[in-house]
Design a protein around this motif. Structure first.
Motif, PDB file in Angstrom:
ATOM      1  N   LYS A   1       0.579  -1.325  -0.092  1.00  0.00           N
ATOM      2  CA  LYS A   1       0.182   0.240  -0.031  1.00  0.00           C
ATOM      3  C   LYS A   1       0.515   1.265  -0.194  1.00  0.00           C
ATOM      4  CE  LYS A   1      -4.176   1.808   2.769  1.00  0.00           C
ATOM      5  NZ  LYS A   1      -3.856   2.738   2.875  1.00  0.00           N
ATOM      6  N   GLY A   2       0.520   1.964  -0.689  1.00  0.00           N
ATOM      7  CA  GLY A   2       1.397   3.349  -0.521  1.00  0.00           C
ATOM      8  C   GLY A   2       1.143   3.914   0.625  1.00  0.00           C
ATOM      9  N   GLY A   3       1.668   5.338   0.834  1.00  0.00           N
ATOM     10  CA  GLY A   3       1.161   5.768   2.026  1.00  0.00           C
ATOM     11  C   GLY A   3       1.731   5.649   3.009  1.00  0.00           C
ATOM     12  N   VAL A   4       2.177   3.999   3.499  1.00  0.00           N
ATOM     13  CA  VAL A   4       2.512   4.159   4.625  1.00  0.00           C
ATOM     14  C   VAL A   4       4.134   4.538   5.471  1.00  0.00           C
ATOM     15  CG1 VAL A   4       1.500   1.778   4.166  1.00  0.00           C
ATOM     16  CG2 VAL A   4       3.912   1.894   3.196  1.00  0.00           C
ATOM     17  N   GLY A   5       5.053   5.513   4.903  1.00  0.00           N
ATOM     18  CA  GLY A   5       6.128   5.646   5.321  1.00  0.00           C
ATOM     19  C   GLY A   5       7.317   4.815   4.923  1.00  0.00           C
ATOM     20  N   LYS A   6       7.163   4.112   3.487  1.00  0.00           N
ATOM     21  CA  LYS A   6       8.283   3.442   2.783  1.00  0.00           C
ATOM     22  C   LYS A   6       9.533   3.962   2.115  1.00  0.00           C
ATOM     23  CE  LYS A   6       6.777   1.834  -0.851  1.00  0.00           C
ATOM     24  NZ  LYS A   6       5.500   2.510  -0.688  1.00  0.00           N
ATOM     25  N   THR A   7       9.221   5.486   2.066  1.00  0.00           N
ATOM     26  CA  THR A   7      10.568   6.322   1.065  1.00  0.00           C
ATOM     27  C   THR A   7      11.441   6.258   2.442  1.00  0.00           C
ATOM     28  OG1 THR A   7      10.042   6.226  -0.811  1.00  0.00           O
ATOM     29  CG2 THR A   7      11.018   8.092   0.050  1.00  0.00           C
ATOM     30  N   THR A   8      10.223   6.996   2.995  1.00  0.00           N
ATOM     31  CA  THR A   8      11.237   8.029   4.650  1.00  0.00           C
ATOM     32  C   THR A   8      11.984   6.434   5.424  1.00  0.00           C
ATOM     33  OG1 THR A   8       9.347   9.813   5.452  1.00  0.00           O
ATOM     34  CG2 THR A   8      10.351   8.438   6.944  1.00  0.00           C
ATOM     35  N   SER A   9      11.427   5.783   5.400  1.00  0.00           N
ATOM     36  CA  SER A   9      12.224   4.402   6.479  1.00  0.00           C
ATOM     37  C   SER A   9      12.965   4.002   5.565  1.00  0.00           C
ATOM     38  CB  SER A   9      11.124   3.222   5.790  1.00  0.00           C
ATOM     39  OG  SER A   9      10.424   2.875   7.216  1.00  0.00           O
ATOM     40  N   SER A  10      12.887   3.772   3.720  1.00  0.00           N
ATOM     41  CA  SER A  10      14.317   3.555   3.233  1.00  0.00           C
ATOM     42  C   SER A  10      15.515   4.830   2.972  1.00  0.00           C
ATOM     43  CB  SER A  10      13.636   3.877   1.349  1.00  0.00           C
ATOM     44  OG  SER A  10      12.833   3.093   1.128  1.00  0.00           O
ATOM     45  N   ALA A  11      14.890   6.061   3.451  1.00  0.00           N
ATOM     46  CA  ALA A  11      15.880   6.701   4.140  1.00  0.00           C
ATOM     47  C   ALA A  11      17.119   7.166   5.430  1.00  0.00           C
ATOM     48  CB  ALA A  11      15.339   8.535   3.626  1.00  0.00           C
ATOM     49  N   ALA A  12      15.388   7.178   5.826  1.00  0.00           N
ATOM     50  CA  ALA A  12      16.364   6.262   7.454  1.00  0.00           C
ATOM     51  C   ALA A  12      17.250   5.244   7.969  1.00  0.00           C
ATOM     52  CB  ALA A  12      15.007   6.022   8.102  1.00  0.00           C
ATOM     53  N   ILE A  13      16.788   4.374   7.135  1.00  0.00           N
ATOM     54  CA  ILE A  13      17.632   2.497   7.120  1.00  0.00           C
ATOM     55  C   ILE A  13      18.723   3.094   6.459  1.00  0.00           C
ATOM     56  CG2 ILE A  13      17.901   0.601   6.587  1.00  0.00           C
ATOM     57  CD1 ILE A  13      14.766   0.407   7.330  1.00  0.00           C
ATOM     58  N   ALA A  14      18.737   2.971   5.665  1.00  0.00           N
ATOM     59  CA  ALA A  14      20.283   3.901   4.201  1.00  0.00           C
ATOM     60  C   ALA A  14      21.040   4.316   4.959  1.00  0.00           C
ATOM     61  CB  ALA A  14      19.953   4.936   2.964  1.00  0.00           C
ATOM     62  N   THR A  15      20.487   5.863   6.020  1.00  0.00           N
ATOM     63  CA  THR A  15      21.550   6.676   6.524  1.00  0.00           C
ATOM     64  C   THR A  15      21.855   6.095   8.423  1.00  0.00           C
ATOM     65  OG1 THR A  15      20.162   8.450   5.899  1.00  0.00           O
ATOM     66  CG2 THR A  15      21.298   9.079   7.829  1.00  0.00           C
ATOM     67  N   GLY A  16      20.880   5.739   8.534  1.00  0.00           N
ATOM     68  CA  GLY A  16      21.295   4.732   9.806  1.00  0.00           C
ATOM     69  C   GLY A  16      22.449   3.810   9.567  1.00  0.00           C
ATOM     70  N   LEU A  17      22.078   2.838   8.662  1.00  0.00           N
ATOM     71  CA  LEU A  17      23.570   1.859   7.976  1.00  0.00           C
ATOM     72  C   LEU A  17      24.738   2.937   7.795  1.00  0.00           C
ATOM     73  CD1 LEU A  17      21.652  -0.135   5.630  1.00  0.00           C
ATOM     74  CD2 LEU A  17      22.793  -1.302   7.894  1.00  0.00           C
ATOM     75  N   ALA A  18      24.552   3.685   6.582  1.00  0.00           N
ATOM     76  CA  ALA A  18      25.990   4.470   6.654  1.00  0.00           C
ATOM     77  C   ALA A  18      26.894   5.079   8.284  1.00  0.00           C
ATOM     78  CB  ALA A  18      25.587   5.657   6.125  1.00  0.00           C
ATOM     79  N   GLN A  19      25.574   5.774   8.787  1.00  0.00           N
ATOM     80  CA  GLN A  19      26.032   5.921  10.520  1.00  0.00           C
ATOM     81  C   GLN A  19      27.031   4.990  10.917  1.00  0.00           C
ATOM     82  OE1 GLN A  19      22.559   7.433  11.818  1.00  0.00           O
ATOM     83  NE2 GLN A  19      22.833   9.285  12.243  1.00  0.00           N
ATOM     84  N   ARG A  20      26.211   3.971  11.200  1.00  0.00           N
ATOM     85  CA  ARG A  20      27.304   2.253  11.556  1.00  0.00           C
ATOM     86  C   ARG A  20      28.696   2.437  11.062  1.00  0.00           C
ATOM     87  NH1 ARG A  20      24.736  -0.519  15.434  1.00  0.00           N
ATOM     88  NH2 ARG A  20      22.957   0.282  16.082  1.00  0.00           N
ATOM     89  N   GLY A  21      29.263   2.771  10.098  1.00  0.00           N
ATOM     90  CA  GLY A  21      30.361   2.853   8.720  1.00  0.00           C
ATOM     91  C   GLY A  21      29.451   1.243   7.887  1.00  0.00           C
ATOM     92  N   GLN A  22      28.982   1.885   8.091  1.00  0.00           N
ATOM     93  CA  GLN A  22      28.640   0.995   6.362  1.00  0.00           C
ATOM     94  C   GLN A  22      28.625   1.173   5.344  1.00  0.00           C
ATOM     95  OE1 GLN A  22      28.497  -2.855   6.800  1.00  0.00           O
ATOM     96  NE2 GLN A  22      29.265  -2.221   9.049  1.00  0.00           N
ATOM     97  N   LYS A  23      28.882   1.120   4.436  1.00  0.00           N
ATOM     98  CA  LYS A  23      28.959   2.065   3.286  1.00  0.00           C
ATOM     99  C   LYS A  23      27.855   2.123   2.564  1.00  0.00           C
ATOM    100  CE  LYS A  23      32.577   3.007   0.211  1.00  0.00           C
ATOM    101  NZ  LYS A  23      33.663   3.004  -0.194  1.00  0.00           N
ATOM    102  N   THR A  24      27.400   2.824   2.194  1.00  0.00           N
ATOM    103  CA  THR A  24      25.408   2.521   1.950  1.00  0.00           C
ATOM    104  C   THR A  24      25.411   3.313   0.447  1.00  0.00           C
ATOM    105  OG1 THR A  24      24.716   2.088   3.922  1.00  0.00           O
ATOM    106  CG2 THR A  24      23.322   2.115   2.684  1.00  0.00           C
ATOM    107  N   VAL A  25      23.684   2.842  -0.158  1.00  0.00           N
ATOM    108  CA  VAL A  25      23.839   3.539  -1.238  1.00  0.00           C
ATOM    109  C   VAL A  25      22.175   3.273  -1.505  1.00  0.00           C
ATOM    110  CG1 VAL A  25      24.367   1.508  -3.128  1.00  0.00           C
ATOM    111  CG2 VAL A  25      23.742   4.310  -3.633  1.00  0.00           C
ATOM    112  N   VAL A  26      21.795   3.850  -1.638  1.00  0.00           N
ATOM    113  CA  VAL A  26      19.534   4.262  -1.715  1.00  0.00           C
ATOM    114  C   VAL A  26      19.464   4.318  -3.050  1.00  0.00           C
ATOM    115  CG1 VAL A  26      19.657   6.036  -0.310  1.00  0.00           C
ATOM    116  CG2 VAL A  26      17.662   4.456  -0.315  1.00  0.00           C
TER     117      VAL A  26
END
Length: 271
Positions: free
Chosen positions: A11-36
């Protein structure tokens, strides 16, 4: 070889893109090289959430069609080291995405990144199927409402039958449940599904519960992934989810109604 994560929902509008951005950013904060990667061709939003919309010159379709090199289309985040964004096209048709083109991009990105996060469109149209096809992990995003959970159940069926891993009869895609916009007060009033009911219906491991929060909308409007707001409940919940995704044992928070003091019970939120 990079691990590929699709962030998906029925379903649309559930926060998928918000979550993608947050998770990718969080992985990079942990020192993991990440591309979204934004797979939502025609409705490009990831660049807005990430605050890089003015830096978009080329996109994933330009790369697939040989109009630009991948290095020209990648946008390096200026806030978090090791984080990059590959935007979608806002003007092309979804048919511009091809399985061969996506595979070539993923193989090239795998040489330089630890994680490739695919921000999928909702549903099971072409962009969504391509986003999930190469996945090693799937983060299924759902709201605590019946229609959202039902559509997420459909997506789980697609993951189990139409991914590359399923085609090759390999170990299945690892599924993770992320519940967004969770409001314990409304759950207590019977206005939202209980977390236990969601987990029983979908029957996949719980990665995180993101509480309903005005800071999510504020973060989106300012182009700052909400995980960067360490003072907000939503930002902390996303950080917890990333930690669990990386194998850490972290207790779930923000699941119970907030206890109100005497003045708040008497005078409401204004107190």
């Amino acid at each position: 070889m990079a691990q590929i994560v699709v962030v998906t929902s029925g379903k649309g509008g559930v926060g998928k893109t918000t979550s993608s951005a947050a998770i990718a950013t969080g992985l990079a904060q942990r020192g993991q090289k990440t591309v979204v990667i934004d797979f939502d061709v025609g409705l490009r939003n990831l660049d807005l959430i990430m605050g890089v919309e003015r830096r978009v010159v080329f996109d994933i379709v330009n790369v697939i069609q040989g109009e630009a090199k991948l290095s020209q289309a990648l946008i390096r985040d200026k806030r978090v080291e090791g984080l990059a964004i590959l935007p979608a096209s806002q003007t092309r048709d979804k048919d511009a995405l091809t399985k061969e083109g996506v595979q070539t991009i993923i193989e090239e990105l795998s040489k330089d990144f630890d994680w490739i996060v695919c921000d999928s469109p909702a549903g099971i149209e072409k962009g969504a199927l391509l986003a999930l096809y190469f996945a090693d992990h799937a983060i299924v995003v759902t709201n605590p409402e019946v229609s959202s959970v039902r559509d997420s159940d459909r997506i789980l069926g697609v993951l189990q039958s139409r991914s590359k891993r399923a085609e090759e009869k390999r170990e299945p895609v690892k599924e993770h449940l992320l519940v967004t916009r969770y409001d314990p007060d409304r759950v207590a009033k019977g206005e939202m599904l209980k977390l236990d009911d969601i987990r029983e219906i979908l029957a996949i491991p719980l990665l995180g519960v993101i509480p309903e929060s005005e800071t999510v909308l504020k973060a989106s409007n300012t182009g700052n992934p909400v995980i960067l707001d360490g003072d907000s409940n939503a930002g902390q919940a996303y950080r917890d989810a990333v930690g669990r995704f990386l194998g850490e044992s972290i207790e779930h928070r923000f699941l119970d109604p907030e206890k109100k003091g005497l003045f708040r019970r008497l005078f409401g939120r204004a107190a």
